[in-house]
Design an enzyme around this catalytic site. Sequence first.
Site: not given
Ligand SMILES: *Cc1c(COP(=O)(O)O)cnc(C)c1O
Length: 402
Positions: A96, A118, A386
């Site tokens: 993010k 938000e 992610s």
């Molecule tokens: C917020 C988040 C997601 C989901 O958001 P996407 O917009 O679908 O990528 C996925 N993995 C992590 C670690 C997150 O914090």
Amino acid sequence: MTRQLDASLMPDANGFFGPYGGQLVPPHLKQAMDDIAAAYDKIVQRQDFQDELAQLFADYVGRPSPIFHARRLSQQLGGAQIHLKREDLNHTGAHKINHCLGEALLAKFMGKTKVIAETGAGQHGVALATACALVGIPCEIHMGQVDIEKEHPNVTKMRILGCNLVAVTRGQATLKDAVDSAFEEYLKDPVNTIYAIGSVVGPHPFPKMVRDFQSIVGREAREQFQKKHGKLPDYVSACVGGGSNAMGIFTAFLDDEGVKLVGVEPAGEGIDKPGKHAATLSVGKPGEIHGMKCYVLENADGTPAAVHSIASGLDYPGVGPQHSYLKDIGRVQYEAVDDAECLNAFMTLSRVEGIIPALESSHAVAWAMRMAPTLGKDTNILVNLSGRGDKDADYVAKRLGI
Ligand SMILES: *Cc1c(COP(=O)(O)O)cnc(C)c1O
């Protein structure tokens, strides 16, 4: 090939990916969105903007994030090789920060005096508060009172980082009410403030802008993989909530016909149980939500359905318009993984590789673990990891009685 090439050049001037996307907002908001789109198109051409973003990615986020070959996990599964793109190693622990830095920097270049957003579980709030602290721009985060009580570490971090945390007590006092509250604040002064959306969702230009800021993930991964292995991976997988980390890694591979792209949605307690999952592309249908056309999960009366996932970051009844389009043209395959399979992947990756993944990311790992045994040893699956699972460790330990 032209179809795929078109897909990577999308959206069109009105923010459409095929029939999805657009700006389904009232006229005064449309003007504000058009202004952001025009400013973005101009600012991304500027060398000083690109240089500053590139420098922050390198020295602040720690990019490029490495790709790790999960040898022990692959061996144990006895099939395809699993590789992890380590977005969990980024500053603040997830992907993010990539788009939050982009948005904060855009706000600064546009001369905005405040960034508004938000947050639900607080992940977007922490990443945005971090980026705003760094860029030196005031930041106001709206969060439901119920979520504030549930998400202590993130709330504390946001306060330490100096953002103005607004507790929302109306309605259910959760994410939806926080969205309404933040939007109202933004509408008071859309000229001097900017609303920073946390995924590839919402009205144009956000699905495109957030994708562009995240696309560094796939550009790095494609080059890193090619250099290390002399070829591209056979599969690239990523979890899909709104879809930003998935678009981040998919975009660079859209034109590579031989690379299969797989988005993994949360099946929660089962995709056959309404309200107990958030598998929007797997079982939803085209509709409208939050200023865009996309696949949605709806009740019979057309209101957004209740959703559930063990991973709060995947808990969303809509999905990015580009994903909706990529599903329809068949360029990306969407699969679903339930809470139990996700938890198993979370524990397995922790114990076999010493990497504690976020519960969100564990969905993509789980799909790779399901798939690997059915494939040959020379097949490569690249998973976008992610984020890291520090935030989930206490919850998982309690749930599994560890
Ligand atoms: C917020 C988040 C997601 C989901 O958001 P996407 O917009 O679908 O990528 C996925 N993995 C992590 C670690 C997150 O914090």
